[in-house]
Design a protein around this motif. Structure first.
Motif, PDB file in Angstrom:
ATOM      1  N   ASP A  37       0.177  -3.691   1.561  1.00  0.00           N
ATOM      2  CA  ASP A  37      -0.734  -3.683   2.160  1.00  0.00           C
ATOM      3  C   ASP A  37      -1.375  -2.805   1.777  1.00  0.00           C
ATOM      4  OD1 ASP A  37       0.975  -5.889   5.044  1.00  0.00           O
ATOM      5  OD2 ASP A  37       0.730  -6.127   2.807  1.00  0.00           O
ATOM      6  N   THR A  38      -1.337  -1.535   2.262  1.00  0.00           N
ATOM      7  CA  THR A  38      -1.963  -0.317   2.472  1.00  0.00           C
ATOM      8  C   THR A  38      -2.439  -0.210   0.691  1.00  0.00           C
ATOM      9  OG1 THR A  38      -0.838   0.988   3.704  1.00  0.00           O
ATOM     10  CG2 THR A  38      -1.971   1.948   2.345  1.00  0.00           C
ATOM     11  N   GLN A  39      -1.565  -0.403   0.196  1.00  0.00           N
ATOM     12  CA  GLN A  39      -2.267  -0.403  -1.646  1.00  0.00           C
ATOM     13  C   GLN A  39      -3.408  -1.528  -1.844  1.00  0.00           C
ATOM     14  OE1 GLN A  39       0.965  -0.045  -4.513  1.00  0.00           O
ATOM     15  NE2 GLN A  39       0.304   0.017  -6.037  1.00  0.00           N
ATOM     16  N   MET A  60       4.099  -3.018   5.242  1.00  0.00           N
ATOM     17  CA  MET A  60       2.972  -2.071   5.131  1.00  0.00           C
ATOM     18  C   MET A  60       2.622  -1.137   4.238  1.00  0.00           C
ATOM     19  SD  MET A  60       1.224  -0.791   6.727  1.00  0.00           S
ATOM     20  CE  MET A  60      -0.197   1.062   7.452  1.00  0.00           C
ATOM     21  N   THR A  61       3.754  -0.467   3.211  1.00  0.00           N
ATOM     22  CA  THR A  61       2.883   0.484   2.155  1.00  0.00           C
ATOM     23  C   THR A  61       2.313  -0.478   1.452  1.00  0.00           C
ATOM     24  OG1 THR A  61       5.171  -0.003   1.025  1.00  0.00           O
ATOM     25  CG2 THR A  61       4.710   1.649   1.874  1.00  0.00           C
ATOM     26  N   LEU A 117      -7.238   6.304   3.878  1.00  0.00           N
ATOM     27  CA  LEU A 117      -6.261   5.337   3.205  1.00  0.00           C
ATOM     28  C   LEU A 117      -5.742   6.220   2.072  1.00  0.00           C
ATOM     29  CD1 LEU A 117      -6.408   1.666   3.414  1.00  0.00           C
ATOM     30  CD2 LEU A 117      -5.143   3.167   5.014  1.00  0.00           C
ATOM     31  N   LYS A 161      -3.773   9.480   3.642  1.00  0.00           N
ATOM     32  CA  LYS A 161      -2.341   9.138   3.566  1.00  0.00           C
ATOM     33  C   LYS A 161      -1.711   8.739   2.082  1.00  0.00           C
ATOM     34  CE  LYS A 161      -3.278   7.401   7.812  1.00  0.00           C
ATOM     35  NZ  LYS A 161      -4.024   5.899   8.286  1.00  0.00           N
ATOM     36  N   HIS A 162      -2.212   8.137   1.465  1.00  0.00           N
ATOM     37  CA  HIS A 162      -1.478   7.849   0.403  1.00  0.00           C
ATOM     38  C   HIS A 162      -2.174   8.418  -1.568  1.00  0.00           C
ATOM     39  CE1 HIS A 162       0.903   5.464   2.212  1.00  0.00           C
ATOM     40  NE2 HIS A 162       0.202   5.167   2.987  1.00  0.00           N
ATOM     41  N   GLU A 196      -4.965  -2.435   0.182  1.00  0.00           N
ATOM     42  CA  GLU A 196      -5.862  -2.187   1.089  1.00  0.00           C
ATOM     43  C   GLU A 196      -6.690  -0.871   0.292  1.00  0.00           C
ATOM     44  OE1 GLU A 196      -7.644  -4.194   3.144  1.00  0.00           O
ATOM     45  OE2 GLU A 196      -8.683  -2.480   4.649  1.00  0.00           O
ATOM     46  N   ILE A 197      -6.507  -0.470  -0.147  1.00  0.00           N
ATOM     47  CA  ILE A 197      -6.878   0.677  -1.258  1.00  0.00           C
ATOM     48  C   ILE A 197      -7.552   0.173  -2.382  1.00  0.00           C
ATOM     49  CG2 ILE A 197      -6.826   2.771  -2.653  1.00  0.00           C
ATOM     50  CD1 ILE A 197      -4.714   3.538  -0.632  1.00  0.00           C
TER      51      ILE A 197
END
Ligand SMILES: NC(=O)c1cc2c(N)ncc(C(N)=O)c2s1
Length: 318
Positions: free
Chosen positions: A4-6, A1-2, A46, A49-50, A8-9
């Motif tokens: 992918d989030t990085q 997940m993390t 996002l 959150k990060h 995605e950002i």
């Protein structure tokens, strides 16, 4: 997940910056405002959150940080000089004669550009990153208005090449934004701005960047101050390079072989300026070849290789 989030950002940051470049710099929107806003909301969600993965050139960086106590002073490495003025065709012929004398009668070519009626600013980039923006001030010392300039969507936070460069331009308020701003101020019983130039200057001198962010300011880059690692031989080549880097330049720049063509350009825009979506107060005429600019040099306060043809002040309709 993390991961992918990085990812995605980063993906959203690049995508939104590309959309903003096409919309604000090229005036060629790729997506609707609604789609842009929806993607921006997703990115901000996002980033909240990060925060550790928020990119330096994120569009969310534009909306303005803390309220400043005061503006810091900035010393310009290269002075931002004023222009000599020409008021009629005779003055322009005199300018042309002086230039030819200074160039031992070599016939120079000129670059003619609209003189934007806004606030002169200088933008400094290191390795392609916007690091500082300042007002002209007295030409030697200006004020650091980086936070306010970051709110102007046409000012790239990161260039398309990682170069060290300083560019000069005119920040301005489009006519429609000026009218809307004064309508809102009238409703709120606030004092009206006299003209778009005062409105732009007043907006960029706000200590709270969130106010500047709401003022729909825009900019045209019209010159290169300092440039490391790349040589250009003419002013118009410098403008083309600035455009290639991602800066917004004015589309009505014209290359003139003779002073008569310069005069025709000035007369054309004296007649057509009402059709422009921003105010201009004249035409800037520059000797195009940089070698000729160097030969001509400067007087105490202005370049000998440039002049400003000033339009007669518009009658104020009361
Ligand atoms: N004071 C200056 O040197 C200039 C001022 C301006 C202005 N207000 N608008 C356009 C240009 C240009 N295209 O060069 C310049 S140059």
């Amino acid at each position: 997940m993390t991961l992918d989030t990085q990812h995605e950002i980063k993906r959203l940051t690049t995508l939104l910056n590309d959309y903003a470049y096409h919309y604000y710099v090229l005036d060629e929107p790729k997506v609707s405002d609604a789609e842009y806003d929806q993607l921006l909301r997703r990115l901000i969600e996002l980033e909240e959150k990060h925060p550790e993965w928020k990119q330096e050139d994120s569009p969310s960086e534009r909306v303005g940080g803390t309220i400043l106590e005061q503006f810091q002073k900035v010393q310009h490495d290269i002075p931002m000089l004023s222009l000599s003025n020409a008021f009629n065709a005779d003055d322009l012929h005199d300018f042309d004669r002086r230039v030819k004398q200074g160039l031992d009668q070599e016939a120079p070519t000129y670059s003619c550009e609209l003189k934007i009626d806004g606030l002169a600013v200088t933008l400094k980039y290191e390795q392609g990153r916007f690091v500082q923006g300042a007002t002209r001030g007295d030409g030697t010392i200006g004020e650091d208005i980086t936070a306010n300039l970051k709110t102007i969507p046409a000012i790239p936070l990161r260039l398309r090449e990682a170069v060290d460069i300083e560019v000069r331009g005119e920040a301005f308020m489009p006519k429609k934004s000026f009218i809307r701003l004064n309508e809102a101020r009238e409703k709120n019983g606030e004092q009206l701005f006299a003209n778009p130039r005062n409105a732009a200057a007043g907006s960029l001198r706000q200590l709270d960047p969130k106010i500047a962010a709401k003022r729909n300011l825009d900019i045209f880059i019209y010159g290169i101050g300092q440039l490391k690692g790349r040589q250009v031989s003419s002013h118009h080549e410098g403008l083309a390079y600035a455009h290639q880097l991602g800066f917004k330049t004015n589309p009505h720049q014209q290359h003139c072989e003779t002073i008569d063509q310069v005069i025709a350009f000035c007369e054309h825009w004296l007649d057509k300026r009402a059709d422009l979506p921003y105010e201009i107060d004249g035409i800037v005429i520059k000797v195009d070849a940089l070698a000729n600019q160097e030969k001509l040099g400067f007087t105490a306060k202005s370049p000998r290789w440039a002049t400003a043809y000033k339009f007669p002040a518009e009658e104020v309709v009361t």
